[in-house]
Design an enzyme around this catalytic site. Structure first.
Site, mmCIF file in Angstrom:
data_model
loop_
_atom_site.group_PDB
_atom_site.id
_atom_site.type_symbol
_atom_site.label_atom_id
_atom_site.label_comp_id
_atom_site.label_asym_id
_atom_site.label_seq_id
_atom_site.Cartn_x
_atom_site.Cartn_y
_atom_site.Cartn_z
ATOM 1 N N CYS A 10 5.488 -2.931 -5.042
ATOM 2 C CA CYS A 10 4.589 -2.166 -5.745
ATOM 3 C C CYS A 10 4.397 -2.080 -7.135
ATOM 4 O O CYS A 10 3.690 -2.365 -8.000
ATOM 5 C CB CYS A 10 4.323 -0.398 -5.088
ATOM 6 S SG CYS A 10 6.449 0.242 -5.463
ATOM 7 N N HIS A 66 7.933 4.968 -5.511
ATOM 8 C CA HIS A 66 6.532 4.222 -5.479
ATOM 9 C C HIS A 66 6.138 4.713 -6.377
ATOM 10 O O HIS A 66 5.691 5.588 -7.042
ATOM 11 C CB HIS A 66 5.967 4.390 -3.697
ATOM 12 C CG HIS A 66 4.721 3.602 -3.727
ATOM 13 N ND1 HIS A 66 4.801 2.186 -3.633
ATOM 14 C CD2 HIS A 66 3.181 3.722 -3.596
ATOM 15 C CE1 HIS A 66 3.572 1.529 -3.164
ATOM 16 N NE2 HIS A 66 3.044 2.594 -3.511
ATOM 17 N N HIS A 96 -2.655 -0.061 -5.968
ATOM 18 C CA HIS A 96 -0.910 0.099 -5.384
ATOM 19 C C HIS A 96 -0.984 -1.316 -4.513
ATOM 20 O O HIS A 96 -1.962 -1.110 -3.719
ATOM 21 C CB HIS A 96 -0.614 1.174 -5.071
ATOM 22 C CG HIS A 96 -0.205 1.746 -3.961
ATOM 23 N ND1 HIS A 96 0.299 2.012 -2.730
ATOM 24 C CD2 HIS A 96 -1.856 2.207 -3.193
ATOM 25 C CE1 HIS A 96 -0.338 2.582 -1.558
ATOM 26 N NE2 HIS A 96 -1.857 2.427 -1.835
#
Length: 303
Positions: A214, A263, A275
């Site tokens: 990510c 994240h 993402h």
């Protein structure tokens, strides 16, 4: 002998070194014998004032000292060849700059002076975002591009030499071909670039189109799609940037999946973000998604 050594040890423990509280070019005294990026900026300033004619090297040698002494004498300062707070303020105060903050402007700062610098950069075609007063990575990149184009020390910090050049440089209309080639992309450009990688698989530690994690995805997109370097990990991304009450296009959105920020993605508008998901690869998701919504921590701007 043992008694003498003990006495010496006692005496040495009582020695107190003087504290230097003055600041030059932001955070330190500059004097002969030093090698430092601040010295190079000092040399640039002295050159602009017609006092220093040598090449700016960052080394404070006898030529630099003589130039400082000359400046100090002509401004009724203590002529010691050392750039402390009084000499620094005189150097700044004698500038034609319209931004008069006596401190360096650098990454992480928020102030009216930063906003003025952003407007100057925008007027000259180096800054495409809205001036906010926050000195983020986009502002830093714009400053570095401006410095590179004007023969200044490329450190991304707005000191007196950069400030003088900003206030004296012509607008982008007189040199658009050079300026425009150096400008960073807008938030919309970065978002458009990010969508090119939809479907790229998730790879832990990945930072290339062959596979992203990510933060590796965010790092790659901002660097290659916008010429902006952002921190590499979610934790450091979360520590940087400016909090935004609601996400704007190009902001980074954060989530808590393991306890704390773990994240992140790039907000693309309409309640959506792009993402690199561990089970999906690069994809677009909704902030209102039943999985992401309760884990949402907030958004931050790097512009």
């Amino acid at each position: 002998m043992k008694k003498i050594i003990s006495s010496l040890a006692l005496c040495s423990s009582l020695i107190v070194l003087p504290t230097i509280s003055q600041a030059a070019l932001g955070d330190k005294l500059l004097k002969e014998g030093m090698t430092d990026p601040d010295v190079k900026e000092l040399q640039d300033v002295l050159r602009q004032k017609g006092i220093f004619s040598a090449t700016s090297t960052g080394y404070f040698g006898s030529i630099t000292k003589d130039s400082v002494l000359s400046f100090q004498r002509s401004h009724s300062l203590t002529a010691d060849g050392i750039v402390g707070s009084n000499t620094y303020q005189a150097l700044i105060g004698n500038s034609t700059s319209t931004v008069t903050n006596g401190t360096l402007l650098k990454y992480g700062m928020t102030s009216n002076e930063v906003e003025k610098v952003q407007q100057l950069l925008k007027d000259k075609g180096y800054f495409n975002a809205t001036p906010t007063g926050y000195f983020g990575t986009v502002t830093q990149t714009a400053v570095m591009n401006f410095q590179r184009d004007h023969g200044l020390a490329v450190d991304g910090i707005v000191g007196p030499a950069t400030l003088n050049a900003l206030n004296n440089a012509s607008s982008s209309s007189t040199g658009s071909s050079t300026v425009n080639s150096s400008t960073q992309a807008t938030a919309s450009d970065i978002v458009a670039y990010s969508k090119k990688f939809i479907g790229v698989p998730y790879v832990w530690g990945g930072t290339s189109p062959s596979g992203f994690d990510c933060s590796g995805f965010i790092y790659y997109v901002f660097k290659n799609g916008g010429g902006v370097t952002v921190p590499r990990t979610v934790a450091t991304l979360y520590q940087s940037g400016k909090n935004t009450s609601t996400p704007n296009v190009g902001d980074i959105v954060f989530f808590d999946t393991t306890g704390g920020p773990s994240h992140a993605g790039i907000y693309i508008g309409n309640g959506q973000f792009i993402h690199a998901g561990s089970s999906t690869g690069v994809t677009i998701a909704s902030l209102s998604n039943s999985y992401w919504a309760p884990r949402y921590l907030g958004s931050k701007s790097v512009f």
